[in-house]
Design a protein around this motif. Sequence first.
Motif, PDB file in Angstrom:
ATOM      1  N   ASP B 121       0.943  -1.225   0.024  1.00 35.09           N
ATOM      2  CA  ASP B 121       0.031  -0.090   0.062  1.00 35.09           C
ATOM      3  C   ASP B 121       0.980   1.374   0.019  1.00 35.09           C
ATOM      4  O   ASP B 121       0.633   2.178  -0.644  1.00 35.09           O
ATOM      5  CB  ASP B 121      -0.881  -0.032   1.312  1.00 35.09           C
ATOM      6  N   GLN B 122       1.631   1.204   0.765  1.00 30.11           N
ATOM      7  CA  GLN B 122       2.890   2.313   0.726  1.00 30.11           C
ATOM      8  C   GLN B 122       3.524   2.601  -0.404  1.00 30.11           C
ATOM      9  O   GLN B 122       3.450   3.789  -1.004  1.00 30.11           O
ATOM     10  CB  GLN B 122       3.817   2.263   1.864  1.00 30.11           C
ATOM     11  N   LYS B 123       3.927   1.641  -1.061  1.00 29.42           N
ATOM     12  CA  LYS B 123       4.667   1.484  -2.445  1.00 29.42           C
ATOM     13  C   LYS B 123       3.505   2.194  -3.426  1.00 29.42           C
ATOM     14  O   LYS B 123       3.857   3.054  -4.378  1.00 29.42           O
ATOM     15  CB  LYS B 123       5.142   0.452  -2.746  1.00 29.42           C
ATOM     16  N   PHE B 125       1.124   4.115  -2.945  1.00 32.37           N
ATOM     17  CA  PHE B 125       0.963   5.729  -2.597  1.00 32.37           C
ATOM     18  C   PHE B 125       1.926   6.692  -3.441  1.00 32.37           C
ATOM     19  O   PHE B 125       2.044   7.580  -3.886  1.00 32.37           O
ATOM     20  CB  PHE B 125       0.805   6.194  -1.206  1.00 32.37           C
ATOM     21  N   ILE B 126       3.414   5.915  -3.377  1.00 37.62           N
ATOM     22  CA  ILE B 126       4.417   6.533  -3.718  1.00 37.62           C
ATOM     23  C   ILE B 126       4.291   6.576  -5.254  1.00 37.62           C
ATOM     24  O   ILE B 126       4.650   7.640  -5.900  1.00 37.62           O
ATOM     25  CB  ILE B 126       5.995   5.871  -3.300  1.00 37.62           C
ATOM     26  N   MET B 130       4.230   9.973  -7.657  1.00 38.36           N
ATOM     27  CA  MET B 130       5.160  10.028  -8.570  1.00 38.36           C
ATOM     28  C   MET B 130       4.554  10.337  -9.919  1.00 38.36           C
ATOM     29  O   MET B 130       4.958  10.707 -10.873  1.00 38.36           O
ATOM     30  CB  MET B 130       6.162   8.829  -8.645  1.00 38.36           C
ATOM     31  N   LEU B 141      13.801  12.947  -9.368  1.00 38.93           N
ATOM     32  CA  LEU B 141      13.064  12.571  -7.975  1.00 38.93           C
ATOM     33  C   LEU B 141      13.624  11.259  -7.652  1.00 38.93           C
ATOM     34  O   LEU B 141      14.148  10.837  -6.498  1.00 38.93           O
ATOM     35  CB  LEU B 141      11.805  13.025  -7.800  1.00 38.93           C
ATOM     36  N   ARG B 173       9.812  18.018  -5.641  1.00 39.72           N
ATOM     37  CA  ARG B 173       9.449  17.465  -4.174  1.00 39.72           C
ATOM     38  C   ARG B 173       8.369  18.225  -3.682  1.00 39.72           C
ATOM     39  O   ARG B 173       7.657  17.648  -2.790  1.00 39.72           O
ATOM     40  CB  ARG B 173      11.074  17.776  -3.484  1.00 39.72           C
ATOM     41  N   LYS B 174       8.380  19.337  -4.196  1.00 41.36           N
ATOM     42  CA  LYS B 174       7.296  20.297  -3.369  1.00 41.36           C
ATOM     43  C   LYS B 174       5.824  19.402  -3.971  1.00 41.36           C
ATOM     44  O   LYS B 174       4.854  19.406  -3.124  1.00 41.36           O
ATOM     45  CB  LYS B 174       7.206  21.614  -3.945  1.00 41.36           C
ATOM     46  N   PHE B 176       5.592  16.572  -5.295  1.00 42.28           N
ATOM     47  CA  PHE B 176       5.237  15.245  -4.915  1.00 42.28           C
ATOM     48  C   PHE B 176       4.762  15.011  -3.506  1.00 42.28           C
ATOM     49  O   PHE B 176       3.933  14.317  -3.149  1.00 42.28           O
ATOM     50  CB  PHE B 176       6.685  14.516  -5.018  1.00 42.28           C
ATOM     51  N   ALA B 177       5.269  16.034  -2.616  1.00 43.13           N
ATOM     52  CA  ALA B 177       5.031  15.970  -1.100  1.00 43.13           C
ATOM     53  C   ALA B 177       3.664  16.327  -0.763  1.00 43.13           C
ATOM     54  O   ALA B 177       2.730  15.721  -0.267  1.00 43.13           O
ATOM     55  CB  ALA B 177       5.956  16.889  -0.393  1.00 43.13           C
ATOM     56  N   LEU B 180       1.403  13.359  -2.236  1.00 43.82           N
ATOM     57  CA  LEU B 180       1.411  12.266  -1.341  1.00 43.82           C
ATOM     58  C   LEU B 180       0.642  12.470  -0.165  1.00 43.82           C
ATOM     59  O   LEU B 180      -0.034  11.531   0.476  1.00 43.82           O
ATOM     60  CB  LEU B 180       2.984  11.792  -0.906  1.00 43.82           C
ATOM     61  N   GLN B 181       1.005  13.695   0.531  1.00 45.67           N
ATOM     62  CA  GLN B 181      -0.154  13.951   1.635  1.00 45.67           C
ATOM     63  C   GLN B 181      -1.399  13.947   1.418  1.00 45.67           C
ATOM     64  O   GLN B 181      -2.224  13.443   2.319  1.00 45.67           O
ATOM     65  CB  GLN B 181       0.346  15.577   1.905  1.00 45.67           C
ATOM     66  N   LEU B 184      -2.627  10.460   1.365  1.00 46.34           N
ATOM     67  CA  LEU B 184      -2.478   9.640   2.711  1.00 46.34           C
ATOM     68  C   LEU B 184      -3.449   9.984   3.541  1.00 46.34           C
ATOM     69  O   LEU B 184      -4.051   9.355   4.248  1.00 46.34           O
ATOM     70  CB  LEU B 184      -0.936   9.847   3.247  1.00 46.34           C
ATOM     71  N   ARG B 185      -3.645  11.295   3.282  1.00 48.62           N
ATOM     72  CA  ARG B 185      -5.057  11.939   4.140  1.00 48.62           C
ATOM     73  C   ARG B 185      -6.365  11.182   3.438  1.00 48.62           C
ATOM     74  O   ARG B 185      -7.189  10.850   4.515  1.00 48.62           O
ATOM     75  CB  ARG B 185      -5.095  13.304   3.961  1.00 48.62           C
TER      76      ARG B 185
END
Lengths: 171, 191
Positions: B121-123, B125-126, B130, B141, B173-174, B176-177, B180-181, B184-185
Amino acid sequence: MEKEEDQDDLIWRYLDDDLTEFDKTRFESQIEQNTDLKTRLDELNRLNDYTKKNILRSPVSDFTEHLMLHIQGVRIVPKRSHWVLLAGLLVTLFISGLYLSEYSSNITLELNKIDIPESPIKIPSVDLKLNEKLPLDQISKGLLYTLSILSLLFFDRAILRPYFKGRKATN
Amino acid sequence: MRSQSNVNHLSDDVIIDQVINGHTSSYAILIERYKSYVYTVALNIVKLEEEAEEVAQDSFIKVFKNLKKFNRESKFSTWLYRITFNTALTARKRITKQTTETLNDSINPFTNQTDQTEQDDQKKFIALAMSRLVEQDAMALTLFYLEELSLDEICKITDLSLSNLKVRLHRARKRFAKELQLLLRKEAVNL
């Protein structure tokens, strides 16, 4: 919003250790005084670690095995023209060897007769006194046959075996 | 038979020399060493698992065929990732022409898996985060996080200037972050 972006930029640079010592010290004192900044730092730091931990993916389990089978089947094989050339070369070499060893030449050269004056300086002749007559004919044949055998061995090891081994792997 | 511990300490140059000298089977060591990295780079560009595997295979085959031409001025991994990047970009262009729907919406990182662990699951989301990035940003990245390559090495792989790369990484990165947030939320809400 703009302030938040500037703040994030600073946090990323801090996490990447991209700040000067002065800026780093100043930022760390800001973190101690500003809880929101500290929270955001922790958030982005966790995201960073989360990404590093989970970014790597793996292909199917037999990836290497399947790929190696393919690679062993794609060995560099000489083109057909190269084989023909090499075969022709070997045959020519073989026939030339036989021809040269057996052929006795009856070619006569018609040259203009020139009288060469006798040299006033007499060079003493050296009698080599060869005890045995060297079998030149046999030596030359032996060399030519050896050359032919070596060429065939090279052809077998360098071209034929890898080619058939590769075909066997793909079948 | 070589044990795993014996081959793991062999450097890339030593293995390359063995392969060039005719020990083709040694190439399997290089494949095992880099297959996950190459696959991850390919996946983050082409965004489809099957295509990513094909790109990874093509990359290793290209490297094998040109191993004698490798001049060793850079690291083997740098050269390998560069070939993977170019192969993946070509594949991505081909896929984009063949399909009308956007690939960003159709990504399904787990097409063949039914039992998904938490790690999977974590992979996922990444991979989804991406997929929101453009190819060069995703590549930069991925390399940044994957092996923590230096910026100079990433420049050699992506053919970007250092200043251009810094801008891309910063932007990537901005974005992507943020993505990702959000993911996850959303997942936390769904749970």
